[in-house]
Design a protein around this motif. Structure first.
Motif, PDB file in Angstrom:
ATOM      1  N   SER A  56      13.461 -31.932 -19.740  1.00  0.00           N
ATOM      2  CA  SER A  56      11.892 -32.314 -19.892  1.00  0.00           C
ATOM      3  C   SER A  56      11.091 -30.782 -19.866  1.00  0.00           C
ATOM      4  CB  SER A  56      11.563 -32.898 -18.661  1.00  0.00           C
ATOM      5  OG  SER A  56      11.781 -32.378 -17.429  1.00  0.00           O
ATOM      6  N   GLN A 110      10.935 -29.144 -25.023  1.00  0.00           N
ATOM      7  CA  GLN A 110      11.913 -30.398 -24.560  1.00  0.00           C
ATOM      8  C   GLN A 110      12.902 -30.836 -25.547  1.00  0.00           C
ATOM      9  OE1 GLN A 110       9.150 -33.468 -23.349  1.00  0.00           O
ATOM     10  NE2 GLN A 110       8.734 -32.433 -21.248  1.00  0.00           N
ATOM     11  N   GLU A 165       5.553 -35.989 -21.051  1.00  0.00           N
ATOM     12  CA  GLU A 165       5.656 -36.582 -19.723  1.00  0.00           C
ATOM     13  C   GLU A 165       6.692 -37.703 -19.932  1.00  0.00           C
ATOM     14  OE1 GLU A 165       2.416 -37.510 -16.381  1.00  0.00           O
ATOM     15  OE2 GLU A 165       2.330 -38.836 -18.079  1.00  0.00           O
ATOM     16  N   TRP A 166       7.949 -37.484 -19.448  1.00  0.00           N
ATOM     17  CA  TRP A 166       8.923 -38.638 -19.674  1.00  0.00           C
ATOM     18  C   TRP A 166       8.798 -39.440 -18.465  1.00  0.00           C
ATOM     19  CZ3 TRP A 166      12.659 -39.112 -23.274  1.00  0.00           C
ATOM     20  CH2 TRP A 166      12.674 -38.213 -24.128  1.00  0.00           C
TER      21      TRP A 166
END
Length: 518
Positions: free
Chosen positions: A248, A270, A295-296
């Motif tokens: 990330s 990322q 934003e995972w």
């Protein structure tokens, strides 16, 4: 006395006015308190529902925003901004969908719209905006009031489902491992708002990857060429173990932080890597890159894993089909050898026979069986097309120009294909010896259709000869005549007519029996 009475009356009036003023002030305090509670409740409800509010002054461009609005747009919680501060955050592909200074002033701005923004620390976000104009008495827009809501999670969930469905549809039509890898990478990139996606050919011993031409967002450079995994971190160890890698932030992940500068120089903040194994060997890697933070969510990680599983399944299917084709070719080769051996033995055994006609018929029937097996092997022994079987028989006997074929495409099972090939062979050879095909002017029409529906459907095949010598019903039946009289699959659904213009044979059989898997 009058003056005193006037003063007393005046004091009483002032006292009543003072009391009235105190009552009004007290009521105003109560109203203000109620309003503050109402506003506080509304703001609490908005924040709980993740709804931000805004009030935009159209003349000045200044915009009052709530704390939730600031959270959604990833800006410091200030009460006032300028509209340009948020317009410059619009995703390049969505510019023009939001309102502009011109459309706000003339009142034509779209009031309900979904669009993407690029935030500083949360990457690309989807925003749903609902707004309304406040106008003066002449209808001139004064303010734009409304709400915004972060719908990123809902949009991604919908996109993930669509992407997985599309992946399944497209993988069914692909027969090349590299095509599968590139298709999967591109679909994953669109679903995850990535900036670069593709695949590379891996040398696991030298720990190198040869990057192939990839999908890229506008303005993003290509990574085509050879790269050493270790130049960018230690995540090659996870890939070799068959694990998908999701990093990330390359600057903080333990596997890449020491090599972060090398990755950042390539526009990689990322990355996602999905290893593809071919026959147990690490052969390809599918990659997806983001140049900014993304934003995972847990569902995104499950999506990547699901993608990897589907890619491996598709490649497994290709490998199984390749092995099946190789096996079929080997079976076909051995079967041809067996037919050739049987023919050789028959020739040697029947050499003393003076009447060569039966011997020739036997050899031709073996050839018809061999042709039918070729068709079935070409279709993985699954089925055979009626037209293809007929053309193979006619072409083997060199009668293609004198035979007309009519009928829609219908497939039959292996047993039906063998029965059909033998019957057509007998009819064709008989026509060559005694019927219309013995004359250069003779013709044969072979047609078929399906009568009835579903379980009651019947295949009707008609053989009609014209232009040949007169035909008469034979006094005795040989093997060929008995075979024809048995019909398709030995059902006996045969009608033979010896007409002046030539032989006519009609055969019928249940389509379900002809097509069902044995």
């Amino acid at each position: 006395m009058k003056a005193l009475a006037g003063q007393i009356s005046g004091h009483l009036e002032l006292r009543r006015a003072a009391n009235r003023q105190r009552e009004l002030l007290e009521r105003q305090k109560q109203i203000n308190a109620m309003m503050r509670d109402s506003v506080r409740t509304a703001l609490t409800a908005q924040e709980a529902g993740r709804i931000g509010t805004f009030e935009l002054d159209i003349e000045t461009g200044n915009i009052k925003v709530s704390a939730e609005f600031c959270r959604i747009f990833d800006v410091p919680p200030a009460g006032r901004y300028h509209a340009r501060d948020f317009e410059k955050m619009l995703h390049p592909d969505d510019r023009g969908r939001e309102s502009s200074e011109e459309t706000r002033k003339n009142g034509t701005a779209v009031t309900t719209v979904d669009y993407r923004i690029v935030t500083a620390s949360r990457g690309v976000r989807w925003v749903s905006r609902q707004a309304t104009f406040e106008r003066d008495e002449s209808g001139k827009p004064l303010k734009l009031l409304g709400t915004v809501q972060d719908i990123t999670q809902q949009r991604r969930a919908t996109q993930r489902i669509r992407t997985l469905l599309e992946l399944g549809d497209r993988l069914r039509d692909l027969n090349d491992v590299e095509e599968i890898a590139l298709t999967a990478a591109e679909l994953m990139a669109h679903a995850l708002d990535a900036t670069r996606a593709g695949f590379g050919v891996v040398d696991p011993v030298r720990e190198t990857v040869m990057m192939q031409p990839e999908w890229r967002a506008p303005g993003v450079s290509s990574l085509s060429g050879k790269h050493y995994f270790r130049d960018y971190g230690s995540y090659i160890d996870d890939l070799k173990g068959g694990m998908s890698v999701v990093i990330s932030d390359v600057t903080t992940d333990a596997r890449t932080r020491d090599k972060a500068d090398a990755l950042l120089s390539l526009g990689i903040r990322q990355l996602v890597n999905v290893p593809i194994f071919d026959q147990g060997k690490f052969a390809l890697v599918v990659f997806v890159h983001h140049c900014d933070l993304f934003e995972w969510m847990e569902d995104d990680l499950a999506f990547v894993r699901s993608f990897g599983d589907r890619i491996q399944s598709a490649i497994g299917r290709l490998r199984a089909e390749a092995e099946q084709n190789m096996l079929n070719r080997e079976i076909g080769h051995r079967l041809k050898n067996a037919f050739a051996m049987v023919q050789a033995l028959a020739k040697q055994t029947l050499r003393p026979v003076q009447d060569r006609g039966p011997v020739l018929n036997f050899e031709q029937r073996l050839q018809a069986l061999s042709s039918a097996h070729d068709i079935l092997l070409g279709n993985n022994w699954a089925n055979a097309d009626v037209r293809t079987a007929l053309l193979r028989v006619v072409d083997t006997l060199g009668m293609t120009e004198q035979v007309e074929i009519r009928g829609k495409d219908i497939s039959v099972n292996p047993k039906g294909a063998l029965s059909l090939s033998l019957l057509l062979h007998e009819l064709t050879t008989n026509a060559v010896k005694y019927g219309s095909l013995s004359s250069v002017h003779g013709r044969v029409l072979v047609s078929w259709d399906v009568q009835g529906e579903r379980e009651d459907a019947v295949l009707r095949l008609l053989w009609r000869e014209t232009g040949g010598p007169p035909v008469v019903q034979p006094q005795s039946k040989g093997f060929g005549s008995r075979l024809i009289s048995m019909g398709l699959l030995g059902t006996g659904g045969v009608s033979t007519r010896y007409l002046n213009q030539g032989l006519e044979v009609e055969m019928t059989a249940s389509l379900v029996q002809l097509q069902q898997v044995a």
